[in-house]
Design a protein around this motif. Structure first.
Motif, PDB file in Angstrom:
ATOM      1  N   LEU A  37      44.401  46.071  31.284  1.00 25.33           N
ATOM      2  CA  LEU A  37      45.621  46.756  31.710  1.00 25.33           C
ATOM      3  C   LEU A  37      46.145  47.681  30.609  1.00 25.33           C
ATOM      4  N   THR A  38      46.012  47.239  29.366  1.00 25.38           N
ATOM      5  CA  THR A  38      46.270  48.049  28.174  1.00 25.38           C
ATOM      6  C   THR A  38      45.181  47.668  27.171  1.00 25.38           C
ATOM      7  N   PRO A  39      44.999  48.425  26.087  1.00 24.22           N
ATOM      8  CA  PRO A  39      43.963  48.070  25.119  1.00 24.22           C
ATOM      9  C   PRO A  39      44.090  46.661  24.549  1.00 24.22           C
ATOM     10  N   ASN A  40      45.294  46.090  24.562  1.00 22.17           N
ATOM     11  CA  ASN A  40      45.480  44.729  24.052  1.00 22.17           C
ATOM     12  C   ASN A  40      45.912  43.741  25.129  1.00 22.17           C
ATOM     13  N   LEU A  41      45.613  44.045  26.389  1.00 28.45           N
ATOM     14  CA  LEU A  41      46.010  43.132  27.462  1.00 28.45           C
ATOM     15  C   LEU A  41      45.039  43.218  28.631  1.00 28.45           C
ATOM     16  N   SER A  42      44.493  42.064  29.028  1.00 35.70           N
ATOM     17  CA  SER A  42      43.587  41.997  30.180  1.00 35.70           C
ATOM     18  C   SER A  42      44.032  40.879  31.102  1.00 35.70           C
ATOM     19  N   GLY A  43      43.639  41.010  32.359  1.00 35.74           N
ATOM     20  CA  GLY A  43      43.871  39.964  33.343  1.00 35.74           C
ATOM     21  C   GLY A  43      42.568  39.613  34.029  1.00 35.74           C
ATOM     22  N   LEU A  44      42.574  38.529  34.789  1.00 40.71           N
ATOM     23  CA  LEU A  44      41.366  38.070  35.482  1.00 40.71           C
ATOM     24  C   LEU A  44      41.525  38.269  36.982  1.00 40.71           C
ATOM     25  N   ALA A  45      40.572  38.993  37.552  1.00 37.02           N
ATOM     26  CA  ALA A  45      40.542  39.215  39.000  1.00 37.02           C
ATOM     27  C   ALA A  45      39.409  38.415  39.613  1.00 37.02           C
ATOM     28  N   GLU A  46      39.558  38.096  40.899  1.00 37.07           N
ATOM     29  CA  GLU A  46      38.480  37.403  41.600  1.00 37.07           C
ATOM     30  C   GLU A  46      37.250  38.296  41.656  1.00 37.07           C
ATOM     31  N   ARG A  47      36.094  37.678  41.701  1.00 33.10           N
ATOM     32  CA  ARG A  47      34.834  38.431  41.721  1.00 33.10           C
ATOM     33  C   ARG A  47      34.797  39.354  42.935  1.00 33.10           C
ATOM     34  N   ASP A  48      34.316  40.570  42.702  1.00 31.97           N
ATOM     35  CA  ASP A  48      34.243  41.585  43.750  1.00 31.97           C
ATOM     36  C   ASP A  48      32.932  42.337  43.562  1.00 31.97           C
ATOM     37  N   PRO A  49      32.091  42.421  44.587  1.00 35.58           N
ATOM     38  CA  PRO A  49      30.779  43.076  44.433  1.00 35.58           C
ATOM     39  C   PRO A  49      30.866  44.556  44.070  1.00 35.58           C
ATOM     40  N   ARG A  50      32.009  45.167  44.245  1.00 34.83           N
ATOM     41  CA  ARG A  50      32.163  46.588  43.915  1.00 34.83           C
ATOM     42  C   ARG A  50      32.327  46.817  42.411  1.00 34.83           C
ATOM     43  N   LEU A  51      32.540  45.751  41.651  1.00 34.96           N
ATOM     44  CA  LEU A  51      32.933  45.897  40.264  1.00 34.96           C
ATOM     45  C   LEU A  51      31.748  45.834  39.301  1.00 34.96           C
ATOM     46  N   THR A  52      31.710  46.773  38.389  1.00 33.84           N
ATOM     47  CA  THR A  52      30.794  46.758  37.250  1.00 33.84           C
ATOM     48  C   THR A  52      31.608  47.128  36.015  1.00 33.84           C
ATOM     49  N   GLU A  53      31.080  46.829  34.848  1.00 30.16           N
ATOM     50  CA  GLU A  53      31.796  47.151  33.613  1.00 30.16           C
ATOM     51  C   GLU A  53      32.044  48.648  33.525  1.00 30.16           C
ATOM     52  N   GLY A  54      33.273  49.006  33.200  1.00 34.19           N
ATOM     53  CA  GLY A  54      33.646  50.408  33.089  1.00 34.19           C
ATOM     54  C   GLY A  54      34.291  50.967  34.344  1.00 34.19           C
ATOM     55  N   THR A  55      34.219  50.228  35.468  1.00 30.77           N
ATOM     56  CA  THR A  55      34.831  50.691  36.714  1.00 30.77           C
ATOM     57  C   THR A  55      36.354  50.718  36.568  1.00 30.77           C
ATOM     58  N   ARG A  56      36.956  51.807  36.979  1.00 36.55           N
ATOM     59  CA  ARG A  56      38.419  51.907  36.983  1.00 36.55           C
ATOM     60  C   ARG A  56      38.915  51.500  38.363  1.00 36.55           C
ATOM     61  N   VAL A  57      39.924  50.633  38.401  1.00 41.77           N
ATOM     62  CA  VAL A  57      40.382  50.060  39.665  1.00 41.77           C
ATOM     63  C   VAL A  57      41.907  49.978  39.678  1.00 41.77           C
ATOM     64  N   SER A  58      42.450  49.860  40.894  1.00 44.52           N
ATOM     65  CA  SER A  58      43.858  49.476  41.028  1.00 44.52           C
ATOM     66  C   SER A  58      43.890  47.977  41.290  1.00 44.52           C
ATOM     67  N   VAL A  59      44.862  47.294  40.669  1.00 43.52           N
ATOM     68  CA  VAL A  59      44.950  45.842  40.794  1.00 43.52           C
ATOM     69  C   VAL A  59      46.381  45.422  41.116  1.00 43.52           C
ATOM     70  N   TYR A  60      46.496  44.388  41.925  1.00 45.95           N
ATOM     71  CA  TYR A  60      47.788  43.790  42.286  1.00 45.95           C
ATOM     72  C   TYR A  60      48.018  42.598  41.364  1.00 45.95           C
ATOM     73  N   LEU A  61      49.202  42.529  40.733  1.00 43.71           N
ATOM     74  CA  LEU A  61      49.512  41.439  39.817  1.00 43.71           C
ATOM     75  C   LEU A  61      50.038  40.235  40.610  1.00 43.71           C
ATOM     76  N   LYS A  62      49.211  39.210  40.713  1.00 42.11           N
ATOM     77  CA  LYS A  62      49.565  38.010  41.470  1.00 42.11           C
ATOM     78  C   LYS A  62      50.458  37.066  40.666  1.00 42.11           C
ATOM     79  N   ALA A  63      50.178  36.945  39.365  1.00 38.37           N
ATOM     80  CA  ALA A  63      50.950  36.003  38.542  1.00 38.37           C
ATOM     81  C   ALA A  63      50.819  36.387  37.073  1.00 38.37           C
TER      82      ALA A  63
END
Length: 311
Positions: A230-256
């Motif tokens: 989300l920022t260079p010093n902050l990451s979150g964990l999303a459920e596995r998605d077959p569309r995702l590979t390293e470097g993919t830019r995505v929109s994400v919903y913050l669940k918690a």
């Protein structure tokens, strides 16, 4: 001190530098005082001498004076060749004439020796210093900390969020800030880190709220899910998605958002167009000296990253 020996290029267009290079009187005064000046390297001769434009004159930096370590054989000549077309710092060692034209003899090595000696004597671990990115390798980013004196920021010290290559965070020529990690006067080396300036978990998480949808970049894909920066010093964990590979830019919903576990739970909405350049860096600390940096928020059950800077 950093004003006296800034990364190469900062002095070039200053009034003081231009005045000193404008005539023989200014160059002689610079020679006698040992002041560091800058010009532009026009070309490199077959003998690897640099021809430098300074005011109305053309000066010469002999090969062995073109960089620290060249004379000793510990620095490769690419350090000379790569300066062509770029600013170079130097001290004036003599003023000679050739075919009726003033031909200043210059030393970049002498300027670098002055700068390195001052840095090793005056800098301390934890000090915030300016730098300019000069080139990058998979293992880290090389930077100019003053007068072309090189240092390395290891890829693991660039940010908390892991990246495959420094070019995910920096670009060549970029002005950045760094922190002195250690100094080795015996080897003449300065070791740097960078991630501490990009903020703690709590500082980075503060702008986010549960229910937001924001952009991010996939930095790791595991069997149990994908880590999204989300920022260079902050990451979150999303459920596995077959569309995702390293470097993919995505929109994400913050669940918690769970500070006590230093976790952010995400839901991937959709892939986004790739950005061609790294995003601008936001520094939470821009000056001074750090003694201790702890990434984890108070009360967190995880230890997290921590840096203690010695004397």
């Amino acid at each position: 001190m950093t004003n006296r020996f800034p990364p190469e290029g900062r002095l070039l267009h200053t009034p003081e530098n231009q005045a000193a290079c404008a005539d023989p009187v200014g160059l002689r005064q610079a020679m006698e005082s040992g002041v560091v000046l800058e010009g532009t390297a026009l070309l490199c001769t077959p003998e690897h001498d640099l021809i430098v434009s300074l005011g109305p004159f053309r000066g010469v930096i002999p090969r062995e004076e073109a960089a620290l370590g060249i004379a000793e054989g510990v620095t490769r000549d690419i350090a000379i060749l790569s300066r062509v077309g770029k600013p170079v710092c130097f001290t004036v060692t003599s003023l000679e004439e050739e075919d009726g034209q003033l031909r200043p003899l210059l030393s970049r090595r002498s300027a670098q020796q002055q700068a390195l000696a001052a840095m090793l004597a005056q800098w301390r671990p934890g000090q915030v210093v300016p730098a300019r990115v000069t080139h990058m390798e998979p293992f880290g980013a090389f930077v100019d900390v003053g007068c072309g004196v090189p240092s390395l920021i290891g890829v693991e010290n660039i940010s908390v969020s892991r990246i495959p290559h420094p070019d995910a965070r920096f670009r060549v020529g970029q002005e950045i800030l760094a922190v002195v990690l250690d100094l080795d006067p015996a080897l003449g080396r300065i070791y740097l880190t960078h991630k501490e300036l990009l903020g703690t978990w709590a500082e980075n998480a503060a702008p986010f709220r549960t229910g937001m949808t924001v952009p991010g970049i996939v930095r790791g894909v595991k069997e149990y899910g994908a880590f999204v920066e989300l920022t260079p010093n902050l990451s979150g964990l999303a459920e596995r998605d077959p569309r995702l590979t390293e470097g993919t830019r995505v929109s994400v919903y913050l669940k918690a958002i769970l500070p006590e576990r230093m976790k952010i739970k995400l839901l991937v909405i959709e892939p986004l167009p790739t950005l061609n350049t790294p995003q601008p860096l936001h520094y939470f600390i821009r000056e001074g000296r750090l003694e201790h940096w702890k990434y984890a928020p108070p009360g967190c059950v995880k230890v997290g990253m921590e840096t203690i800077f010695g004397d």
